[in-house]
Every structure is written in C-alpha cells, then in structure tokens.
Write an enzyme that holds these catalytic residues in place. Sequence first.
Site, short mmCIF file in Angstrom:
data_model
loop_
_atom_site.label_atom_id
_atom_site.label_comp_id
_atom_site.label_asym_id
_atom_site.label_seq_id
_atom_site.Cartn_x
_atom_site.Cartn_y
_atom_site.Cartn_z
N VAL A 221 0.81 -1.21 0.00
CA VAL A 221 0.00 0.00 0.00
C VAL A 221 0.85 1.26 0.00
O VAL A 221 0.33 2.36 -0.26
CB VAL A 221 -1.00 0.02 1.18
CG1 VAL A 221 -1.99 -1.13 1.06
CG2 VAL A 221 -0.27 0.01 2.52
N SER B 128 -8.30 2.84 14.68
CA SER B 128 -7.95 2.24 15.97
C SER B 128 -8.63 3.03 17.07
O SER B 128 -8.98 4.20 16.88
CB SER B 128 -6.44 2.27 16.18
OG SER B 128 -6.07 1.92 17.50
N TYR C 209 2.22 5.20 15.96
CA TYR C 209 0.95 4.52 15.71
C TYR C 209 -0.22 5.42 16.07
O TYR C 209 -1.19 5.55 15.30
CB TYR C 209 0.89 3.22 16.51
CG TYR C 209 -0.34 2.38 16.26
CD1 TYR C 209 -0.42 1.59 15.11
CD2 TYR C 209 -1.41 2.38 17.15
CE1 TYR C 209 -1.55 0.82 14.86
CE2 TYR C 209 -2.52 1.60 16.90
CZ TYR C 209 -2.59 0.82 15.76
OH TYR C 209 -3.71 0.07 15.52
N SER D 128 -0.57 8.07 13.42
CA SER D 128 -1.05 7.53 12.14
C SER D 128 -2.54 7.23 12.19
O SER D 128 -3.26 7.46 11.21
CB SER D 128 -0.26 6.26 11.77
OG SER D 128 -0.61 5.15 12.59
N LYS D 129 -3.02 6.73 13.32
CA LYS D 129 -4.43 6.36 13.41
C LYS D 129 -5.33 7.58 13.63
O LYS D 129 -6.48 7.59 13.19
CB LYS D 129 -4.63 5.32 14.51
CG LYS D 129 -4.00 3.97 14.16
CD LYS D 129 -4.54 3.41 12.85
CE LYS D 129 -4.02 2.02 12.55
NZ LYS D 129 -4.60 1.45 11.30
#
Length: 270
Positions: free
Chosen positions: A69, A159, A172, A175-176
């Site tokens: 991706v 998330s 993380y 990013s979420k």
Amino acid sequence: MSFRSTRMQGKVAVVTGGASGIGRACALRLAEEGALGVVVADLHLDQARATADEIAAAGGNASAFAVDVRDAQACEDMARHAVDRWGQLDVLVAAAGISGERAAADEEHDGTGAGLSFSSRTWQDVLDVNLNGLMHTDRAVARWMITVGSGGSIVNIASMCSAWASATATPYNVSKAGAWMLTKSLAIELAPHGIRVNAVGPGFIGDTGMTAHTRADEQAAAAVVDRTLLGRFGRPREVADAVLFLAGDESSYFTGSILYPDGGFNAPSR
C-alpha cells in the site's frame, strides 16, 4: 463454514491486509454474506491466496492480489484488478497496517519506546503504511468507484488510538488519528459521488499480530483485560461484524463516522 447469507449480494469488495488478522476476518465475513467477489489484497501473496482459497472452498468467489500500500501505482492496479474481473467495485475495507513494534527496527530503536525514543526510520515506516498507504488505497478505489458510477462504501480500519493515546506507541497513535481525519475529509469530498466513507477503531483484538507483543507480556495483557469493561480481548470476527455493517446497505445513512469495537476499553476517556 458455508456462504448462504445475502447482505453483500451483488457487491464486489477489496480488502487490504486480507491475509491475516482483522483483514482476513473481514474478507471471510464479506464473502460469507454473499459478496459477488472479494479481492484479498496483501503484501504476502501466499497468505492472501490461502484466504482466497478458503473463501472459494466454502462456495464464495475471491482472488488474491499482491499489493504494497506504500506504492500508489500498486493500489491503482489493485482497484483495476477488481473492476477487470467483476466489472464493478462497491466496497473497500482498508485494513493494512503495522505498529511500531512490527516496523523495521534499526540501531537507534528496538520498536518499543515512547515518542522521543522512536527513530526517524520507525516513525516513517509506520506513517508510510498506516497513513500514506491508506490514502493511496482510498484514493485508488474511490477513483474507480467514480468511474463505474454506482457509488460505494469505504471502511478504513483505524484504531481506538484515534481517540486514546498509548504512552508507548506515538507513531501509531499519530497515524491512526490521521486515518480518522482522512476518513472524515474523504467523506465530505466523496459524498457527491454517492460514496460513503467510515472507519472502525478496534481495541485490543486477540489472534492478531498487532497485539502479539502485548498478549505475550502477562502483566501487560492483564492490564488490558482489567481496563476493558467486557473483561477480555476482542475477536477479529467482532471487528468484521462492525465492518460488515458499514460496508453494507444497512448503514446507508452513515458517512464520516467511526465505530469503536473495543469492549469498552476507551469508554472512560471518550
């Protein structure tokens, strides 16, 4: 397992990250509900084929497709594959993702530290997959949905960290949170084309690589269970059930929304 239901009848779906974990559960669930076709897209083609073969063995229709991706052109090719094979593209489940712990470590960082400890490489790895890769995927599929002209449903796997910041997962978390903002932004942009864009924000889900490190640490796992109102880790199928709702016609008045199947983990701070 046999496929007899019809909630996804006549719809073609692409599932990234479909070889394992939540993505695999989503691919199986959509096929179980009668999808006309499911593209199981993943970086690991052999595992994607195993998922597609499982769908076919149960009477469904699926194909495996190798995709990274992070590569915008590969995402375009993935969407084109679905249209070339089945003549349409109705649903995207964008489940490909990594955590800092699973990102490639280097001499600066072992994948477990907080924000100031993360190396630039780890930061970039997580953002490249979880945010840039999500944008590549959503954009490629949306373009084909617009070309086909029949609308569609995009479901991004975000998330609970879209709303709750873990102290040891800064890249993380970011990013979420970005995945959730991208979801809302694309919902606005794509509504005139009849394309709905929503997200699912899972909590701690068992039987996935994403939580393997936590589950292997007895103290950390106990802390998760203690905070989770339902007192356990979730199951991939429970996330897939939420995805199924957003992917199908039952959620026809949903766009720009996020569902949190987290067992109540984040209820105190929402």
